[in-house]
Design an enzyme around this catalytic site. Structure first.
Site, mmCIF file in Angstrom:
data_model
loop_
_atom_site.group_PDB
_atom_site.id
_atom_site.type_symbol
_atom_site.label_atom_id
_atom_site.label_comp_id
_atom_site.label_asym_id
_atom_site.label_seq_id
_atom_site.Cartn_x
_atom_site.Cartn_y
_atom_site.Cartn_z
ATOM 1 N N ARG A 242 0.829 -1.217 0.000
ATOM 2 C CA ARG A 242 0.000 0.000 0.000
ATOM 3 C C ARG A 242 0.857 1.258 0.000
ATOM 4 O O ARG A 242 0.613 2.175 -0.795
ATOM 5 C CB ARG A 242 -0.955 0.018 1.205
ATOM 6 C CG ARG A 242 -2.082 -0.975 1.050
ATOM 7 C CD ARG A 242 -2.935 -1.024 2.292
ATOM 8 N NE ARG A 242 -2.099 -1.476 3.410
ATOM 9 C CZ ARG A 242 -2.370 -1.285 4.678
ATOM 10 N NH1 ARG A 242 -3.444 -0.626 5.039
ATOM 11 N NH2 ARG A 242 -1.564 -1.742 5.605
ATOM 12 N N ASN B 279 -6.217 -2.374 2.279
ATOM 13 C CA ASN B 279 -6.266 -3.818 2.443
ATOM 14 C C ASN B 279 -7.723 -4.232 2.571
ATOM 15 O O ASN B 279 -8.560 -3.475 3.062
ATOM 16 C CB ASN B 279 -5.528 -4.261 3.709
ATOM 17 C CG ASN B 279 -4.029 -4.293 3.536
ATOM 18 O OD1 ASN B 279 -3.512 -4.284 2.430
ATOM 19 N ND2 ASN B 279 -3.322 -4.325 4.646
#
Length: 91
Positions: free
Chosen positions: A18, A36
């Protein structure tokens, strides 16, 4: 401008994916977000100029060094309302 919603599968959680994607998208001038998901995938909305979205999508297929991307599901999406590219909480 184009927008794509991605679902990224593989070893993509716990490996800095990320944060890496935030850096790639920001450097390319994209807007959107990444988060996520509880099922172990990463979901991202990439929006911007077609060439920039395509370049980040290509980079997303390899990911950062510790990641392993097995598959990316991609679909058209609406442009985000918020400016910038953010990391969102897990869904």
């Amino acid at each position: 401008m184009k927008a794509r919603l991605l679902r990224i599968q593989g070893r993509v959680q716990g490996v800095g994916y990320r944060d890496w994607l935030v850096g790639e998208a920001t450097a390319a001038g994209l807007t959107g977000w990444v988060r996520n998901r509880a099922d172990g995938t990463v979901e991202a909305l990439l929006a911007g100029e077609e060439a920039a979205v395509g370049a980040v999508l290509l980079a997303a297929r390899r990911g950062p060094t510790a990641a392993r991307v097995d598959r990316i599901e991609e679909r058209f999406a609406e442009l985000p309302e918020e400016p910038g590219f953010q990391r969102r909480p897990t869904l």
